[in-house]
Every structure is written in structure tokens, then in C-alpha cells.
Enzyme design. Structure first.
Site, PDB file in Angstrom:
ATOM      1  N   PHE A  54      -3.883  19.547 115.673  1.00  0.00           N
ATOM      2  CA  PHE A  54      -3.194  20.205 116.789  1.00  0.00           C
ATOM      3  C   PHE A  54      -4.096  21.146 117.577  1.00  0.00           C
ATOM      4  CE2 PHE A  54      -2.343  22.686 112.910  1.00  0.00           C
ATOM      5  CZ  PHE A  54      -2.789  23.943 113.287  1.00  0.00           C
ATOM      6  N   ARG A  99      11.360  32.591 117.779  1.00  0.00           N
ATOM      7  CA  ARG A  99      10.879  31.219 118.021  1.00  0.00           C
ATOM      8  C   ARG A  99      12.069  30.262 118.097  1.00  0.00           C
ATOM      9  NH1 ARG A  99       5.655  31.528 113.924  1.00  0.00           N
ATOM     10  NH2 ARG A  99       4.065  31.869 115.522  1.00  0.00           N
ATOM     11  N   HIS A 118       3.009  34.393 118.862  1.00  0.00           N
ATOM     12  CA  HIS A 118       1.984  34.527 117.827  1.00  0.00           C
ATOM     13  C   HIS A 118       2.095  35.900 117.186  1.00  0.00           C
ATOM     14  CE1 HIS A 118      -1.904  34.893 115.835  1.00  0.00           C
ATOM     15  NE2 HIS A 118      -1.976  36.087 116.402  1.00  0.00           N
TER      16      HIS A 118
HETATM   17  P1  GTP Z   1       0.395  31.911 115.039  1.00  0.00           P
HETATM   18  O1  GTP Z   1       1.156  33.178 114.947  1.00  0.00           O
HETATM   19  O2  GTP Z   1       0.378  31.324 116.451  1.00  0.00           O
HETATM   20  O3  GTP Z   1      -0.983  32.001 114.424  1.00  0.00           O
HETATM   21  O4  GTP Z   1       1.262  30.886 114.200  1.00  0.00           O
HETATM   22  P2  GTP Z   1       1.396  30.780 112.610  1.00  0.00           P
HETATM   23  O5  GTP Z   1       0.520  31.788 111.930  1.00  0.00           O
HETATM   24  O6  GTP Z   1       2.843  30.757 112.317  1.00  0.00           O
HETATM   25  O7  GTP Z   1       0.820  29.321 112.378  1.00  0.00           O
HETATM   26  P3  GTP Z   1      -0.688  28.837 112.189  1.00  0.00           P
HETATM   27  O8  GTP Z   1      -1.642  29.982 112.320  1.00  0.00           O
HETATM   28  O9  GTP Z   1      -0.741  27.993 110.987  1.00  0.00           O
HETATM   29  O10 GTP Z   1      -0.870  27.879 113.447  1.00  0.00           O
HETATM   30  C1  GTP Z   1      -1.288  28.384 114.709  1.00  0.00           C
HETATM   31  C2  GTP Z   1      -0.497  27.693 115.812  1.00  0.00           C
HETATM   32  O11 GTP Z   1      -0.837  26.310 115.848  1.00  0.00           O
HETATM   33  C3  GTP Z   1       1.023  27.702 115.603  1.00  0.00           C
HETATM   34  O12 GTP Z   1       1.645  28.865 116.080  1.00  0.00           O
HETATM   35  C4  GTP Z   1       1.427  26.508 116.438  1.00  0.00           C
HETATM   36  O13 GTP Z   1       1.363  26.849 117.819  1.00  0.00           O
HETATM   37  C5  GTP Z   1       0.305  25.519 116.140  1.00  0.00           C
HETATM   38  N1  GTP Z   1       0.591  24.698 114.965  1.00  0.00           N
HETATM   39  C6  GTP Z   1       0.386  25.023 113.664  1.00  0.00           C
HETATM   40  N2  GTP Z   1       0.756  24.032 112.836  1.00  0.00           N
HETATM   41  C7  GTP Z   1       1.205  23.049 113.660  1.00  0.00           C
HETATM   42  C8  GTP Z   1       1.724  21.754 113.408  1.00  0.00           C
HETATM   43  O14 GTP Z   1       1.856  21.298 112.278  1.00  0.00           O
HETATM   44  N3  GTP Z   1       2.086  21.028 114.505  1.00  0.00           N
HETATM   45  C9  GTP Z   1       1.952  21.503 115.769  1.00  0.00           C
HETATM   46  N4  GTP Z   1       2.336  20.732 116.791  1.00  0.00           N
HETATM   47  N5  GTP Z   1       1.464  22.692 116.040  1.00  0.00           N
HETATM   48  C10 GTP Z   1       1.096  23.474 115.006  1.00  0.00           C
HETATM   49 MG    MG Z   2      -1.559  32.041 112.383  1.00  0.00          MG
END
Ligand code: GTP
Ligand code: MG
Length: 139
Positions: A54, A99, A118
Site C-alpha cells: 500500500f 475513522r 493519523h
Molecule cells: P497511521 O496513524 O496513519 O500511521 O495509521 P496506523 O498506525 O493505524 O497504521 P499503519 O501505520 O500500520 O499504516 C499506515 C497507513 O497506511 C494507514 O493509516 C493506512 O492509511 C495505510 N494502510 C495500512 N495498512 C493498510 C492496508 O492493509 N491496506 C490499505 N489499503 N492501507 C493500509
Molecule cells: Mg502508524
């Protein structure tokens, strides 16, 4: 304690409601700005995800339009803000989590990386992310 919060492009129209929720949760908005990330900034900000399927879509989405960034403070600020926004997948959030309430859940389910918000995951990330905002003179 401080944390870094961001409203992603699709949810920037809900800034007023989001700020009300931040205050109601007992956090304080230290600084805030509406800014536009370049592609390079987005890649640096999300460097931990480089190589994931992604990543390209995430970088394109974050740099596609303005976002709103915040430095928030308060007791347990990191966890309080993460609880306010809810899980990464908007569809899995509780009804009043941001969200779930404001992101396009259908688009996310169809593969969009846009979950609207985020929040820093831990104190080291919060410091790194706030430092990046200072480096770019966003906050
Ligand atoms: P952030 O607060 O944005 O960092 O989100 P998070 O900590 O809940 O998730 P993470 O850091 O694992 O992922 C960063 C961002 O990538 C997420 O907020 C989503 O926008 C995107 N993302 C993460 N995992 C996925 C996934 O499995 N599919 C898709 N489409 N997007 C993802
Ligand atoms: Mg994150």
C-alpha cells in the site's frame, strides 16, 4: 506528553468537528497548520512502510491535497488520540470513532489507503514526526 496528529486530505473538511472531539477528550491543541506534503515528504514521513503493497498509494494520497497537522498535548496523549480515531481499518471502529465516522469505509475496503486520520504510535514516533514538521517549518 505530546503526540502528532494529522487529518488526511479526504477528512480535512471535518476539522471543526475533529477539534471539538480533541478538546472534549481533554487534550490541548498546542499548534496546528494546514499544509501540503510533497511526494518526498510523504515518503520520508511513512518510511517505515516502504516496500509494503500500500506504500505507493499511501504516498500518492497524502501528497494529493492539503492535510491538517497538529501537535497535541495532555495526559496519555498518544493513546487518547489513537483511541479517538480508532483502528487502522475504519470499518472495524466503534460508531463514534473518527475513522469510522468520517473516512470513506467503502473505499478503504476496496483497497484505498485513506482512513482519514493519523496518530503517532509511540513516544519515539511522536518525537520523530513532530521534529519532521519543525524541519519542514509546518509547525
Ligand atoms: P497511521 O496513524 O496513519 O500511521 O495509521 P496506523 O498506525 O493505524 O497504521 P499503519 O501505520 O500500520 O499504516 C499506515 C497507513 O497506511 C494507514 O493509516 C493506512 O492509511 C495505510 N494502510 C495500512 N495498512 C493498510 C492496508 O492493509 N491496506 C490499505 N489499503 N492501507 C493500509
Ligand atoms: Mg502508524
Amino acid at each position: 506528553m505530546k503526540t502528532f496528529a494529522m487529518i488526511k486530505p479526504s477528512c480535512i473538511v471535518y476539522s471543526t468537528e475533529v477539534e471539538a472531539a480533541i478538546i472534549a477528550a481533554g487534550l490541548r491543541i498546542e499548534t496546528s497548520a494546514e499544509v501540503r506534503f510533497t511526494r518526498e515528504m510523504s515518503e520520508e514521513f511513512y518510511a517505515e512502510h516502504k516496500g509494503k503493497p500500500f506504500f505507493e498509494g499511501l504516498v500518492a494520497m497524502i501528497s494529493s491535497a492539503p492535510v491538517r497537522v497538529y501537535c497535541l498535548s495532555g495526559e496519555n496523549a498518544i493513546q487518547v488520540w489513537r483511541d479517538l480515531i480508532g483502528p487502522t481499518n475504519p470499518n472495524k471502529g466503534k460508531e463514534d470513532q473518527l475513522r469510522r465516522k468520517y473516512a470513506d469505509a467503502e473505499a478503504y475496503a476496496a483497497g484505498s489507503p485513506d482512513n482519514g486520520f493519523h496518530g503517532s504510535a509511540n513516544p519515539e514516533d511522536a518525537e520523530r514526526e513532530i521534529d519532521l514538521m519543525r524541519k519542514w517549518q509546518f509547525l
